[in-house]
Design an enzyme around this catalytic site. Structure first.
Site, short mmCIF file in Angstrom:
data_model
loop_
_atom_site.label_atom_id
_atom_site.label_comp_id
_atom_site.label_asym_id
_atom_site.label_seq_id
_atom_site.Cartn_x
_atom_site.Cartn_y
_atom_site.Cartn_z
CD1 TRP A 172 -2.70 -14.20 -4.49
CD2 TRP A 172 -2.94 -15.93 -3.01
NE1 TRP A 172 -2.62 -14.98 -4.84
CE2 TRP A 172 -3.13 -15.68 -5.04
CE3 TRP A 172 -3.55 -17.49 -2.94
CZ2 TRP A 172 -2.97 -17.04 -5.49
CZ3 TRP A 172 -3.51 -18.19 -3.77
CH2 TRP A 172 -4.00 -18.38 -5.46
CG HIS A 231 3.70 -14.71 1.83
ND1 HIS A 231 2.90 -15.03 1.75
CD2 HIS A 231 3.32 -14.39 3.20
CE1 HIS A 231 1.68 -15.11 1.50
NE2 HIS A 231 2.33 -14.74 3.97
CG ASP A 234 3.85 -18.83 -0.02
OD1 ASP A 234 3.24 -19.66 0.05
OD2 ASP A 234 3.02 -17.69 -0.38
CG ASP A 284 4.93 -14.88 -2.83
OD1 ASP A 284 5.99 -15.23 -3.00
OD2 ASP A 284 4.13 -15.42 -1.86
CD GLU A 326 0.38 -13.78 -0.92
OE1 GLU A 326 0.04 -14.06 -0.28
OE2 GLU A 326 1.88 -13.73 -1.17
CG ASP A 355 4.49 -17.98 -6.96
OD1 ASP A 355 5.45 -17.80 -6.14
OD2 ASP A 355 3.61 -17.48 -7.29
CE LYS A 380 0.15 -16.66 -7.94
NZ LYS A 380 0.10 -18.03 -7.29
CG HIS A 426 3.22 -13.02 -6.08
ND1 HIS A 426 2.17 -13.15 -5.02
CD2 HIS A 426 3.74 -14.93 -5.27
CE1 HIS A 426 1.73 -14.61 -4.57
NE2 HIS A 426 2.66 -15.53 -4.93
CG ASP A 436 5.21 -21.16 -3.65
OD1 ASP A 436 5.58 -20.68 -3.53
OD2 ASP A 436 4.31 -21.08 -4.42
#
Ligand code: RNT
Ligand code: ZN
Length: 420
Positions: free
Chosen positions: A187, A288, A328, A261, A228, A296, A230, A264, A298
């Site tokens: 990524w 993820h 993640d 992810d 990955e 995003d 995004k 994302h 997380d």
């Protein structure tokens, strides 16, 4: 929780599920075998060990300053072992290049090798943990103007290409040493804060850079690569060369894996629906699993509808062997070991819930266009005694059932984390 109560509740739950043709014992066995790849970076706020007290940036942000974060690789390993002991099932550990242990000689990112990861390998081998890996394209002065593999300067691109290659080699060394294939995930944070004049150039440079990184074939028994995409990052709101379309096309045409992810995409766009689409054209994908709150962000993975939908797609679609499930997220505002445990247990809970659904009956109703029954059964399934099966799965795996794990984390905090 008393073992006896768990067993009694389970006996009733097993009977109830059996009425629906669902074998709870089989579900528990299957669940234990699904490997989850746990991200190392929850343990130290994505800090890594290259430099002491490095600050994050490049589109990544961790908020909170809860005491007790891991400051050395030994601490991170100990913290993860604590978390591992509180969750049933098989787990892998997902390292980033910035978790290299330099020893006496500092090595630049374009010169890293398995030598800087020998402690990680020895630890993983001793504890029979498989390792996954990630190139680290952030927290480094050569992330220049927010750019790495798309940078207009050839020298900067070359540096990061070398890094990409070195990391694949390290991944292969992990795979070889541990006898378990390593998944190396790429990524990059590259993007533009404001409307670009040239969307084409950076994407062409990215494709070329990636081709250079993946040029050397590596035995897929040792290492497999994944990319990955995004949508945007902080400071890269207007344009991301490595978008979903870019990497989907790249993965399909170059035969690498794609990492979806959960954070994302656009705020209401989930990744669950993408799984069966991507798997029409890719042999395998990686996830993820994360939880974005408005962006995003997380957040720690919780048992949301989104998470359930992801697990349902994997289980109901028959993709358990084709989806590499990784987590993640990074929350520095709560106990970091607890954050790991909560997310890990929730991912497993979601998978178990999906396995305990009356899938055959749901699919039959759908084929018969009896959408009434499909909806009714889906909704009734939500109040089946799932919790009793989960508690029993924990008991069988010799890990705490219910909230009992929290006391162990609190004890660890008092004995270990608070003394750092
Ligand atoms: C960033 C990506 C990436 C990172 C980790 C640390 O938006 O999700 O996967 O979170 O590599
Ligand atoms: Zn990610």
């Amino acid at each position: 929780m008393k073992a006896q109560s768990v067993e009694r509740a389970y006996a009733l739950a097993r009977e109830r599920y059996a009425e629906l043709g669902i074998d709870t014992a089989q579900a528990i066995r299957r669940l234990a075998r699904i490997p989850l790849s746990i991200h190392c970076w929850q343990g130290d706020d994505v800090g890594g060990f290259e430099t002491a007290g490095g600050t994050l940036g490049d589109g990544l942000a961790v908020t909170g300053n809860y005491p007790g974060k891991a400051r050395t690789a030994d601490q991170l390993r100990a913290d993860f072992e604590k978390a591992l002991a509180l969750v049933p099932g098989t787990h892998r550990f997902n390292l980033h290049a910035c978790y290299a242990e330099m020893g006496a000689r500092r090595v630049e990112r374009d010169a890293l090798s398995a030598a800087q990861f020998k402690n990680w390998i020895a630890w993983a081998k001793a504890r029979k943990i498989a390792l996954d890996f990630n190139q680290t394209y952030f927290s480094h002065p050569k992330v220049d103007g927010g750019m790495t593999l798309t940078h207009p300067d050839k020298g900067i691109r070359r540096f990061w290409i070398e890094h990409g290659i070195r990391c694949r080699e390290i991944g292969a060394a992990f795979g070889k040493a541990l006898g378990k294939t390593c998944l190396t995930n790429l990524w990059i944070p590259d993007g533009m804060k404001d409307t670009p004049a040239d969307r084409r150039g950076p994407r062409q440079r990215l494709a070329e850079s990636l081709d250079a990184i993946f040029a050397r074939k590596i035995n897929p028994v040792y290492n497999v690569d994944t990319v990955e995409p995004k949508l945007f990052g902080i400071g890269a709101e207007s344009y991301t060369p490595g978008s979903h379309e870019f990497y989907l096309g790249y993965a399909v045409s170059r035969k690498v894996l794609l990492t979806l992810d959960a954070g994302h995409y656009h705020p209401t766009e989930g990744i669950a629906d993408k799984i069966s689409s991507a798997l029409c054209f890719l042999p395998e994908i990686a996830l993820h699993v994360s939880r974005g709150v408005r962006w995003d962000s997380d957040h720690v993975v919780t048992l949301t509808d989104d998470l359930e939908a992801i697990a349902q797609e994997i289980v109901w679609g028959g993709y358990v062997d084709r989806v590499h499930i990784g987590l993640d997220y990074f929350d520095a505002s709560i106990n970091r070991v607890a954050a790991w445990v909560i997310g890990m247990r929730n991912m497993r809970r979601a998978l178990l819930l999906a396995m305990l659904a009356p899938i055959a009956a749901l699919k039959r109703a759908e084929l018969e266009r009896d959408y009434t029954s499909r909806l009714a059964l889906m909704e009734e399934a939500k109040s089946l005694p799932f919790g009793a099966v989960w508690d029993y799965a924990c008991l069988q795996a010799d890990v705490p059932a219910g909230e009992a794990w929290l006391a162990e984390v609190k004890r660890y905090e008092a004995d270990v984390l608070s003394k750092r």
